[in-house]
Design a protein around this motif. Structure first.
Motif, mmCIF file in Angstrom:
data_model
loop_
_atom_site.group_PDB
_atom_site.id
_atom_site.type_symbol
_atom_site.label_atom_id
_atom_site.label_comp_id
_atom_site.label_asym_id
_atom_site.label_seq_id
_atom_site.Cartn_x
_atom_site.Cartn_y
_atom_site.Cartn_z
ATOM 1 N N ALA A 76 35.920 27.306 29.131
ATOM 2 C CA ALA A 76 36.582 28.289 28.345
ATOM 3 C C ALA A 76 37.882 27.531 27.816
ATOM 4 N N ALA A 77 38.628 27.145 28.828
ATOM 5 C CA ALA A 77 40.051 26.502 28.559
ATOM 6 C C ALA A 77 39.810 25.223 27.503
ATOM 7 N N ARG A 78 38.767 24.331 27.777
ATOM 8 C CA ARG A 78 38.347 23.076 27.030
ATOM 9 C C ARG A 78 38.178 23.607 25.546
ATOM 10 N N ASP A 79 37.568 24.606 25.723
ATOM 11 C CA ASP A 79 36.815 25.162 24.154
ATOM 12 C C ASP A 79 38.014 25.541 23.307
ATOM 13 N N VAL A 80 38.971 26.241 23.811
ATOM 14 C CA VAL A 80 40.032 26.699 23.069
ATOM 15 C C VAL A 80 40.891 25.373 22.615
ATOM 16 N N LEU A 81 41.083 24.247 23.544
ATOM 17 C CA LEU A 81 41.710 23.016 23.258
ATOM 18 C C LEU A 81 41.063 22.278 21.966
ATOM 19 N N ARG A 82 39.679 22.460 22.201
ATOM 20 C CA ARG A 82 38.847 21.581 21.125
ATOM 21 C C ARG A 82 39.277 22.212 19.782
ATOM 22 N N ARG A 83 39.686 23.520 19.501
ATOM 23 C CA ARG A 83 40.032 24.101 18.263
ATOM 24 C C ARG A 83 41.407 23.940 17.989
ATOM 25 N N GLY B 238 38.943 32.922 33.193
ATOM 26 C CA GLY B 238 38.989 33.437 31.822
ATOM 27 C C GLY B 238 39.468 32.218 30.989
ATOM 28 N N GLY B 239 39.721 30.926 31.617
ATOM 29 C CA GLY B 239 40.323 29.762 31.168
ATOM 30 C C GLY B 239 41.744 29.923 30.777
ATOM 31 N N ARG B 240 42.378 30.923 31.288
ATOM 32 C CA ARG B 240 43.963 30.905 31.180
ATOM 33 C C ARG B 240 44.744 29.959 32.001
ATOM 34 N N ILE B 241 45.910 29.710 31.361
ATOM 35 C CA ILE B 241 46.688 28.729 31.974
ATOM 36 C C ILE B 241 48.090 29.515 32.452
ATOM 37 N N LEU C 74 43.189 19.889 31.597
ATOM 38 C CA LEU C 74 42.137 20.659 31.343
ATOM 39 C C LEU C 74 41.024 20.043 30.865
ATOM 40 N N GLU C 75 41.020 19.058 29.980
ATOM 41 C CA GLU C 75 39.940 18.552 29.643
ATOM 42 C C GLU C 75 39.061 17.832 30.605
ATOM 43 N N ARG C 76 39.920 17.181 31.778
ATOM 44 C CA ARG C 76 39.185 16.382 32.785
ATOM 45 C C ARG C 76 38.523 17.457 33.500
ATOM 46 N N LEU C 77 39.168 18.772 33.775
ATOM 47 C CA LEU C 77 38.512 19.733 34.847
ATOM 48 C C LEU C 77 37.209 20.150 34.132
ATOM 49 N N ALA C 78 37.297 20.268 32.921
ATOM 50 C CA ALA C 78 35.908 21.172 32.366
ATOM 51 C C ALA C 78 34.684 20.290 32.430
ATOM 52 N N GLY C 79 34.912 18.732 32.939
ATOM 53 C CA GLY C 79 33.723 18.105 33.219
ATOM 54 C C GLY C 79 33.334 18.149 34.441
#
Length: 247
Positions: A232-239, A183-186, A203-208
């Protein structure tokens, strides 16, 4: 608990499937044609059981590896017991956590904070594991038969946190420790080495990464289409936000 042809879940505590001691994280056993690796070691009580599983998987002449995602006691407290019980065990962890595990530095490993929070009992002690050696970002451990693990440095949850990317005939898996969950939780905690900018970069690195399976240190496991959890984690970061925390 067999997950794939080459991966078993051999340890898991109260924040998982209650297979072993309640304090244990998920402990995974990876088998190759010339050896075996454990990913994480649990808190210590289960070290004898995990050692027997490792020895049976590696065989009398096989390579034996223990790859620690980070130094928190539920993941690394069993390292010393495993090193005593498994001859020739190569114990690895990301720096600087590797030094703290080697010396049993409970303050740096936040065991003191864990006790204060009631996570670990007052009588718990983190045994030093002098056998541990640092593992570098990008370093590979080849177990043979097309089964190999690669270290991916992912600080943020803790200094030295390292995920392990598994390539195997049945697909690609990420052992994500406490960096990212389904679910992209941390897991962002009020500890001396929990660092938000580092976490965001990890998290940005892992999303790739393209992965089929997400095998975290606690909670649910994803055995298909696992990249969606990393994205999902990356998309929250980008907001401009941080993903929801499991703790």
């Amino acid at each position: 608990m067999r997950l794939t042809q080459h991966v078993e879940l051999v340890g898991s505590g109260a924040a998982g499937f209650d297979l072993t001691d309640p304090l244990d994280c998920h402990v995974y056993l990876v088998r190759g044609s010339r050896g075996a690796a454990l990913v994480d070691a649990g808190a210590g009580v289960s070290a004898g059981l995990l050692a027997r599983r490792m020895l049976a998987a590696a065989g009398p002449a096989g390579e034996r590896h223990l790859l620690l995602t980070h130094g928190h006691a539920d993941h690394a407290g069993g390292a010393a017991g495993l090193a005593r019980s498994v001859e020739g065990l190569a114990v690895r962890a990301g720096a600087p956590a590797s030094d703290w595990i080697a010396s049993g530095d409970e303050e740096k490993l936040s065991v003191d904070r864990g006790k204060a929070a009631g996570v670990y009992p007052e009588g718990y002690a983190f045994p030093a594991c002098p056998a541990v050696r640092p593992i570098a970002d990008g370093e590979r451990v080849d177990l043979g038969g097309g089964v190999a693990l690669q270290a991916v440095a992912t600080p943020g949850h803790a200094d030295g946190h390292t995920c392990y990317l598994l390539d195997a005939p049945e697909g690609r898996a990420l052992f994500s420790g406490d960096c990212v969950f389904t679910g992209g939780r941390i897991s962002l905690q009020n500890l001396h080495d929990s660092r938000v900018p580092d976490y965001a970069a990890s998290l940005e690195r892992l999303a790739g990464l393209e992965v089929d399976m997400l095998l975290p240190g606690h909670h649910e496991i994803s055995l298909a289409r696992a990249g969606r959890h990393l994205r999902a984690a990356r998309d929250v970061l980008r907001r401009g936000l941080l993903p929801g925390s499991t703790t």
